[in-house]
Structures are given as structure tokens and as C-alpha cells.
Design a protein around this motif. Structure first.
Motif, PDB file in Angstrom:
ATOM      1  N   CYS A   1      37.555  44.258  41.270  1.00  0.00           N
ATOM      2  CA  CYS A   1      37.076  45.434  41.486  1.00  0.00           C
ATOM      3  C   CYS A   1      37.236  45.786  42.853  1.00  0.00           C
ATOM      4  O   CYS A   1      36.986  44.998  43.905  1.00  0.00           O
TER       5      CYS A   1
ATOM      6  N   MET B  48      32.892  39.941  41.686  1.00  0.00           N
ATOM      7  CA  MET B  48      33.879  40.649  40.675  1.00  0.00           C
ATOM      8  C   MET B  48      35.336  40.542  40.983  1.00  0.00           C
ATOM      9  O   MET B  48      36.005  41.376  41.425  1.00  0.00           O
TER      10      MET B  48
ATOM     11  N   HIS C 209      31.189  45.019  45.212  1.00  0.00           N
ATOM     12  CA  HIS C 209      31.391  44.387  43.729  1.00  0.00           C
ATOM     13  C   HIS C 209      32.132  43.310  43.961  1.00  0.00           C
ATOM     14  O   HIS C 209      31.748  42.209  43.373  1.00  0.00           O
TER      15      HIS C 209
ATOM     16  N   GLY D  73      31.098  52.660  36.475  1.00  0.00           N
ATOM     17  CA  GLY D  73      32.716  52.833  36.616  1.00  0.00           C
ATOM     18  C   GLY D  73      33.178  51.921  37.669  1.00  0.00           C
ATOM     19  O   GLY D  73      32.278  51.233  38.483  1.00  0.00           O
ATOM     20  N   HIS D  74      34.274  51.323  37.686  1.00  0.00           N
ATOM     21  CA  HIS D  74      34.983  50.191  38.604  1.00  0.00           C
ATOM     22  C   HIS D  74      36.319  50.813  38.987  1.00  0.00           C
ATOM     23  O   HIS D  74      37.076  51.606  38.301  1.00  0.00           O
TER      24      HIS D  74
ATOM     25  N   PHE E  99      35.766  47.869  44.834  1.00  0.00           N
ATOM     26  CA  PHE E  99      34.651  48.261  45.345  1.00  0.00           C
ATOM     27  C   PHE E  99      34.075  47.065  46.235  1.00  0.00           C
ATOM     28  O   PHE E  99      34.074  46.047  45.469  1.00  0.00           O
TER      29      PHE E  99
HETATM   30 CU    CU Z   1      33.230  47.577  40.423  1.00  0.00          CU
END
Ligand code: CU
Ligand code: C2O
Length: 605
Positions: free
Chosen positions: A498, A508, A503, A439-440, A500
Motif C-alpha cells: 500500500c 502492509m 500503512h 480504501g488503499h 500510504f
Molecule cells: Cu493502505
């Protein structure tokens, strides 16, 4: 390294904390309290009552280490001075931890601003590293946004400003330097922004900051053997911090209490609920209040998301206790923090367990308590899927084989590449597909959007408001609609990524411009020439041009040694130079229309 132990915020009632915290625009920070070495020798327990109780029980449990949760200092007004610097804090027994903070030693003040005001930020980077400061969730011109393009070198001042058009809600600010976001956020840089507006003001909601209106910023940290934060090869922390406080406890009055929850973690999600399984109420999403409260017993909060909730403690007696907990055990395998294992990059002591995020002690009712749940909140005019005149599709790719960083549409972030061009004032539908291993948390700058579909099932009632971030699980497509009305050009585009931190740093992330359809036609102008007056100057300089149509896009003030000392996006009226050392300076002026750059000098007396 061994540092002297210091500072526990001990023996202070919440009332005291609130009064200290809520003093308007104090130049001096109120938190944390630094104690004398004599004071700091006292026990770590923040609740004498607890210590006494525990002694009676003859138990030495982890409860003995409860610490009163810090409430970030409140700043009010239209002008804010934010100084980023490295510091340290006693977070655990033993060595202090090297941290970074804004106007303090970890995290930053909560800025209260009003819709309709023009707010001016004076950001001074006193770190030993370049960084940026991004205003997460705000509609504003991209040049003010604080994304990866607005790099603030050490010892440089950045002065963005914007007119607040966002609705009353809870927003935040944090660093966004590409490849450094995880490190800078782990060290503690960030803060909340609370927007107030006339709609919210008419509602009978708790709004006494630090008393019945409580900020709650959730993050987790991993420590190395010397008690220093780990921010490499680590997606999850092992120990929770609530507003930077380990093992947090707080006394909440026995009435309706509002919690403004932010997940400021690197990757972990928090599936929140109360230890007595009581029903609570979501009243707001990232970018505004809902039309009516949504009742539930569990609320997943993913990285970057904010939820305002109301919890009714009026039925409890003074001295009762309960916990706000993360019910993170037994989640699906794309839940961030659901992975098995207690160590390694994706393991953690908190993974796949239920743990307290706030130990609540029920306290006395305040003088004008809110006791009822409002039945309705604000009337919203949401965008609908049918409003979109353009559609874009994004795919989360890579991630497999292992060590292939996640990215959008097979392309890692490239700061020189514009991934999308949006025509200003269009309503678009963006559809994000994640046929991937994990998941993101998707976040897009500048806009508040409305989620219009989730391929996994109906959209949960608690996320039907204005949002700027959402969780997308594996094998899911999420679509949202947004109106793109703020400008962004290739020099200063907007991001989507994303959230995160790991990430995002690994690539990302992607970027887009927002421009008028007519823009870019090759009309030739002679580059505007600017002059500074008065010159020499003491306090303020004004820039003029013979071409009255010329507007200034950016001014960098560079000293004789070639160092940028001030970054001024679209400066208005006079440029404040009173805090510059005497000497010769170069003004690098970028013209709005053609982005042509010219350099003029001025003398600071
Ligand atoms: Cu992510
Ligand atoms: Cu919270 Cu691109 O950021």
C-alpha cells in the motif's frame, strides 16, 4: 527552536524561474533562493500585483499570502549526483521547519532522462539516518531498485544504474526504508523523473519545463506548535504544499498547458478539477501516454499516481485567474481525506473540504504556443486478461479491530520472507480484493500493468493506460496484468505494498522474486577469487577473476574502521575510488552466480 527567518522566492517572474530551473546540469542548485536578511524583510507576497489589488479592495484575505510555486531544478543527462541531507525551510510564520532535501532543502531536482540510455545515479546519504532511494515505476533489476533491502547508511555512496526501457512519462524517486518511509517522505525527500522518448517527441505537446509543461507535486503537512512536521499518529496534513510551496500561485500562458501531477502525499487523495468547471484532458498515466486524450471535469489522483493533463487556457484573457482545486468534500467514506473531523490521527483541516491546490494567473502567450489538443497520442499494445498464464489473488486483511495494522493475506511485512515467486518473462494476472474498512493505494515495483477489471464497475477511461499504482476502495476487487521480465532474487526482491506511507510502515507490504525456471539447481562451483588492480590505486580499480564466467553481483567498499563507504550493485568496468580518503579498504565482493562473498583489500593512495 528559533531560527532566523529567511528565503521567500519573491518577485521572480515565472520566466526567470524557468530559465534558472532549466539550465542544464548546473552543479549549483537553483532553488530555493536564499535571500539576504535585508531582502527577507520584504513582504511575503510573491505577486506585487495581487498585493496592490488587495490593498485597493481594502481586504486582507488569505490571498495576500500567495507564493509563487517553486519549480524543482531540472537536471539533464545520463549521470546524476543526488545528495540527501537535512535542512530547514521557512514554510510558515515563526520558526523554520526542519526538512530534508535532495541537492536542496526540500524535495529534489527533476531528472530528465531518455528511453534507451543507461542512466547512472550517484546517491550520497548525508542524512543522520540510514535511508534508501527507490525509482518508482521503473523496469530495472531489483538490485538497483532502491527498495527496503538497499539500505544506504549515513555518509555512504550508492551507485545504481540501469538501461531505461520505460516509455515517456512522469516517474518519481523517494525513500523506502521500512518503518521510516512516512518520516523520510514527510521531511521532503523525493523528486520527479521525466522520461522522454521518440514517440512522445513527435507529438505537438507542450514541453517547455516550467513554462507550459509544469510539474505539480501535491502533499499536505501537519505542524506542531514549534512549526515542525508531524509524522507520527497522523495520516493527513492540515496544510497543502504544491511543489513544497504553501498557498501556491503560478502564471500559466494563455495556451494549451501540460500539468504533470504527482500525489506524493502520505494518504490523502485529491479529486481535482478547475474552479470554472472547465473540461480538461488526461493524456498520460503512470507509465506512458494514452492512445488519445480523455476529457473530463474531475480527476481523482491517489497516492503514488501520476497523471499528465492538458488544460486549454487560450480562451482566457491575460490577468484572468482560476484555481485548480481539490473537490474533496462529500466523497464516499473510503476516500482518503473524506473523514470527518479536523484533528486526531484521521482528522485534518483539509478533510472533506474543497480547497485550492494552485491559484492560476493567466499570462501572455509564449512564442511557439501549442494551441490545439492532439486527437491521437501514441499507439499502445496493451496486455489483456487473456495474455496471463498465471493468476495470483491477494487480500487486504486486518484493520479491524481498530489498531490491527492492515496487511496482505494476514501476514505483516517480513523482510526475510518471500511472499511470491514469479517465473521470469511470464505475464500474470493479479487480483487484489479489499473487503475491508477503508480504501488503499496498491503499488507494485518493476512493472507497468494494465488494469483489466474493477468489481465496482467499468474502468474509468482516464486510468486505461500503463499504471503502477491504483486506488482500491472498500468492497472492491481490482485485477491487473503485467509482464515480469526483470530479475529479483531473495537478497534483493521486489515489493508490492500500500503506498500510504503509514500503512506501508506498519507492514502492509510484501515481496516477490523473479527468476528463470531453471535457476536454483544445485550445481557446485568453487567460489570465484577476485583480484584488484592496480593496487595501490589512485582513481580507478578493476576487478578480475581466474574464472572468466564469474560475474560480480555486488561490491561494498568498507574502510579500515569497518564503515561501508560505497555500495556498488553489479559494478561495470572500473570502480571509481578517487573520492575515497587515502588508506586501506576492504572490498566485499558478492559473486553473481552463487552469491558467495569474498573479501580482498586494496590501498588507496
Ligand atoms: Cu493502505
Ligand atoms: Cu513509490 Cu514501493 O514505492
Amino acid at each position: 527552536m528559533q531560527r532566523k527567518p529567511a528565503q521567500q522566492s519573491k518577485h521572480m517572474s515565472n520566466k526567470d524561474e524557468y530559465e534558472r530551473a532549466a539550465k542544464k546540469s548546473q552543479p549549483k542548485r537553483t532553488f530555493p533562493q536564499r535571500l539576504t536578511s535585508k531582502q527577507s524583510m520584504s513582504v511575503q507576497t510573491t505577486r506585487p500585483i495581487f498585493a496592490a489589488l488587495l490593498m485597493l479592495c481594502g481586504k486582507t484575505t488569505v490571498q495576500a499570502q500567495y507564493q509563487t510555486m517553486r519549480i524543482p531544478q531540472a537536471l539533464y543527462g545520463k549521470e546524476f549526483k543526488l545528495t540527501l541531507k537535512d535542512s530547514f525551510r521557512q514554510l510558515r510564520t515563526g520558526n523554520q521547519t526542519i526538512t530534508s532535501g535532495i541537492n536542496g532543502d526540500f524535495w529534489g531536482p527533476t531528472l530528465f532522462i531518455n528511453k534507451g540510455d543507461t542512466v547512472r545515479m550517484d546517491v550520497l546519504n548525508k542524512l543522520n539516518d540510514s535511508t534508501t532511494l527507490h525509482w518508482h515505476g521503473f523496469h530495472l533489476p531489483a538490485v538497483m531498485d532502491g527498495g527496503p533491502h538497499q539500505v544506504i547508511p549515513p555518509n555512504t555512496r550508492w551507485k545504481p544504474y540501469w538501461k531505461v526501457t520505460n516509455q515517456a512519462s512522469t516517474y518519481w524517486y523517494h525513500p523506502h526504508l521500512h518503518e521510516m518511509t512516512q518520516e523520510h517522505m514527510t521531511k521532503g525527500l523525493g523528486g520527479l523523473i521525466i522520461v522522454r522518448d521518440s514517440m512522445e517527441a513527435t507529438l505537438a505537446l507542450p514541453r517547455t519545463y516550467g513554462t507550459d509543461d509544469i510539474p505539480l507535486v501535491l502533499t499536505s503537512r501537519r505542524y506542531d506548535a514549534a512549526n515542525q512536521f508531524v509524522y507520527k499518529n497522523s495520516a493527513y496534513g492540515d496544510y497543502l504544499l504544491s511543489n513544497g510551496t504553501p498557498n501556491a500561485t503560478f502564471t500559466l500562458p494563455r495556451q494549451m498547458v501540460r500539468l504533470r501531477i504527482l500525489n506524493a502525499d502520505i494518504e490523502r487523495g485529491y479529486n481535482l478539477g478547475f474552479s470554472d468547471n472547465r473540461t480538461f484532458y488526461v493524456i498520460g498515466n503512470d507509465g506512458g501516454l494514452l492512445e488519445a486524450p480523455v476529457s473530463l471535469t474531475r480527476l481523482p489522483v491517489y497516492v503514488g499516481e501520476r497523471y499528465e493533463i492538458l488544460v486549454d487556457l487560450s480562451g482566457l484573457a491575460e490577468g484572468n485567474t482560476l484555481d485548480l482545486k481539490a473537490y474533496n468534500s462529500g466523497r464516499s467514506n473510503s476516500f482518503p481525506g473524506g473523514e470527518p473531523g479536523t484533528s486526531g490521527v484521521f482528522g485534518s483541516l483539509l478533510n472533506n473540504t474543497d480547497f485550492s491546490v494552485l491559484h492560476i494567473i493567466v499570462g501572455a502567450r509564449t512564442s511557439n504556443p501549442i494551441l490545439n489538443l492532439p486527437t491521437t497520442l501514441v499507439k499502445q499494445t496493451y496486455l489483456k486478461a487473456g495474455d496471463a498464464t498465471n493468476t495470483r489473488t491477494l487480500n487486504v486483511t486486518n484493520g479491524q479491530p481498530a489498531n490491527s495494522p492492515f496487511r496482505f493475506d494476514n501476514k505483516l511485512f517480513d523482510i526475510k520472507f518471500i511472499n511470491h515467486q514469479v517465473i521470469r518473462n511470464t505475464v500474470e494476472k493479479w487480483s487484489v480484493t479489499n473487503n475491508n474498512v477503508f480504501g488503499h493505494c496498491f503499488h507494485i515495483h518493476d512493472v507497468q500493468f494494465k488494469i483489466v477489471s474493477r468489481s465496482s464497475g467499468p474502468i474509468a477511461a482516464y486510468e486505461t493506460g500503463w499504471k503502477d499504482a491504483f486506488f482500491i476502495s472498500r468492497n472492491e476487487t481490482v485485477a491487473f496484468v503485467a509482464r515480469f521480465s526483470d530479475e529479483a532474487d531473495p537478497q534483493h526482491p521486489f515489493m508490492y505494498h500500500c503506498h500510504f506511507g503509514n500503512h506501508e510502515d506498519e507492514g502492509m507490504m510484501a515481496q516477490f522474486v523473479v527468476a528463470e525456471p531453471t535457476q536454483g539447481t544445485a550445481e557446485q562451483h568453487t567460489p570465484a577469487k577476485f583480484q584488484a588492480y592496480p593496487n595501490p590505486a589512485n582513481d580507478k580499480i578493476y576487478l578480475t577473476s581466474e574464472d572468466p564466467s564469474s560475474q560480480i553481483y555486488y561490491v561494498n567498499v568498507v574502510n579500515a574502521a569497518g564503515k561501508t563507504v560505497m555500495m556498488l550493485p553489479q559494478p561495470q568496468a572500473g570502480i571509481e575510488v578517487s573520492n575515497l580518503a587515502p588508506g586501506v579498504y576492504f572490498l566485499h565482493i558478492t559473486n553473481q552466480r552463487d552469491k558467495h562473498q569474498s573479501v580482498i583489500t586494496f590501498l588507496k593512495r
